[in-house]
Design an enzyme around this catalytic site. Structure first.
Site, PDB file in Angstrom:
ATOM      1  N   SER A   1      93.957 103.041   8.367  1.00  0.00           N
ATOM      2  CA  SER A   1      92.623 102.461   8.404  1.00  0.00           C
ATOM      3  C   SER A   1      92.117 102.563   9.829  1.00  0.00           C
ATOM      4  O   SER A   1      92.896 102.764  10.774  1.00  0.00           O
ATOM      5  CB  SER A   1      92.699 100.993   7.979  1.00  0.00           C
ATOM      6  OG  SER A   1      91.513 100.288   8.288  1.00  0.00           O
TER       7      SER A   1
ATOM      8  N   TYR B   1      96.362  92.365   7.731  1.00  0.00           N
ATOM      9  CA  TYR B   1      95.963  93.738   7.414  1.00  0.00           C
ATOM     10  C   TYR B   1      96.037  94.621   8.657  1.00  0.00           C
ATOM     11  O   TYR B   1      96.591  95.726   8.622  1.00  0.00           O
ATOM     12  CB  TYR B   1      94.537  93.725   6.851  1.00  0.00           C
ATOM     13  CG  TYR B   1      94.042  95.049   6.336  1.00  0.00           C
ATOM     14  CD1 TYR B   1      94.275  95.426   5.017  1.00  0.00           C
ATOM     15  CD2 TYR B   1      93.332  95.931   7.150  1.00  0.00           C
ATOM     16  CE1 TYR B   1      93.807  96.640   4.522  1.00  0.00           C
ATOM     17  CE2 TYR B   1      92.861  97.148   6.666  1.00  0.00           C
ATOM     18  CZ  TYR B   1      93.102  97.492   5.352  1.00  0.00           C
ATOM     19  OH  TYR B   1      92.647  98.686   4.869  1.00  0.00           O
TER      20      TYR B   1
END
Length: 254
Positions: free
Chosen positions: A136, A149
Site C-alpha cells: 500500500s 494497517y
C-alpha cells in the site's frame, strides 16, 4: 515457459478478485482463495464461464496451521502467489481493540510470510517462483488512525527484502506493489469510517484526504495492479526482487 498457476489470497472480492479476473483473461490459470469459500468459488466460476481457467479454495491466512494444511493438499504447481488478503480498522490507538490490532498484523504480515513459507519448497523444486505482496502507499507513509494497517504494510517491505536475499540462488523473486487508493469495497468502508472520525462528508474524505496527496488525483485501477503483477511474473523481471513498486500517482515524489 507456460503461464504459471497463480494463487491469489483475499480473492473473493475487491483487489484480489480484480487481479484474478484480469490475469485469467490473459491466460493465467488462477487459484482463487478467500476466507469466504463461497465468494472464492463464485469468482472462479465467473472466470471459467468466460473461458478462463480457475479453481477455488477456502483459505484462512490468519491461521498458520490452516495455511500448512491447505498447501499440503494442493495438487496444483503454484508458481506465483499474490499475498493480497487484508482488512482495515480505523481508530485512535487509545481506542484500538488489542485483538483487532493483532488480527490485522496476523492476516496482512504474518499470513503473507507463512503462506510464502509453505509454497517456497515447491517453487524451489520447480526452479521458478514469484511472490507478489500487495502492499500500500501505507507501506511508505503513515496516516492517522491506521496504526495496525500501516505497521503491517511497512512490515511487508522488510519481509520482501529478507526473502529476496534468501531466494537469490534460484529464479524466485519477492516484491511488494504499493498502490495508493484503489476503489474497492474496503476503501468504501474506509471512506465511511474516516468521514465519521473526521466529522466531514464522504465526498470530502475522497477529495481532501484520499486523492489530495496524489498529483494525478485519480484512484488506481485493478487493471494497473494486474498488469504490474503480470510483468513481475515474466522473465523480464527475473532480476527485480526485494523491491517496492510504487503506484501512487506522484504521492511520494514531493
Amino acid at each position: 515457459m507456460s503461464k504459471p498457476w497463480v494463487l491469489v489470497t483475499g480473492a473473493g472480492s475487491g483487489i484480489g478478485q480484480g487481479i484474478s479476473e484480469v490475469l485469467a483473461s490473459k491466460g493465467f490459470p488462477v487459484l482463487v482463495t478467500d476466507l469466504n469459500g463461497e465468494a472464492a468459488a463464485a469468482v472462479a466460476e465467473g472466470i471459467v464461464a468466460k473461458g478462463g481457467k480457475a479453481e477455488s479454495g477456502t483459505l484462512n491466512v490468519g491461521d498458520a496451521a490452516a495455511i500448512d494444511a491447505f498447501v499440503s493438499r494442493l495438487n496444483l504447481p503454484v508458481g506465483a502467489v499474490v499475498n493480497n488478503a487484508g482488512l482495515q480498522h480505523v481508530a485512535k490507538l487509545e481506542e484500538f481493540p488489542p485483538e483487532r490490532w493483532a488480527l490485522l498484523i496476523q492476516v496482512m504480515l504474518t499470513g503473507a510470510a507463512m503462506l510464502t513459507r509453505a509454497l517456497l519448497p515447491g517453487m524451489r523444486e520447480r526452479g521458478y517462483g514469484r511472490v507478489i505482496n500487495i502492499g500500500s502507499i501505507h507501506s511508505l507513509v503513515g496516516s492517522p488512525y491506521k496504526s495496525a494497517y500501516v505497521a503491517a504494510k511497512h512490515g511487508l517491505l522488510g519481509f520482501s527484502k529478507v526473502m529476496a536475499l534468501e531466494t537469490a540462488d534460484t529464479d524466485i523473486t519477492v516484491n511488494t506493489i504499493c498502490p495508493s487508493y484503489v476503489k474497492t469495497p474496503l476503501v468504501d468502508k474506509q471512506i465511511e469510517a474516516q468521514a465519521k472520525e473526521n466529522g466531514i462528508s464522504p465526498e470530502e474524505v475522497v477529495s481532501e484526504i484520499m486523492l489530495k496527496p496524489m498529483p494525478k488525483g485519480v484512484f488506481i485501477s485493478l487493471e494497473e495492479l494486474a498488469g504490474i503483477t503480470e510483468f513481475l511474473m515474466s522473465d523480464s523481471a527475473r532480476n527485480i526482487t526485494g523491491q517496492a513498486i510504487t503506484v501512487d500517482g506522484g504521492w511520494t515524489v514531493r
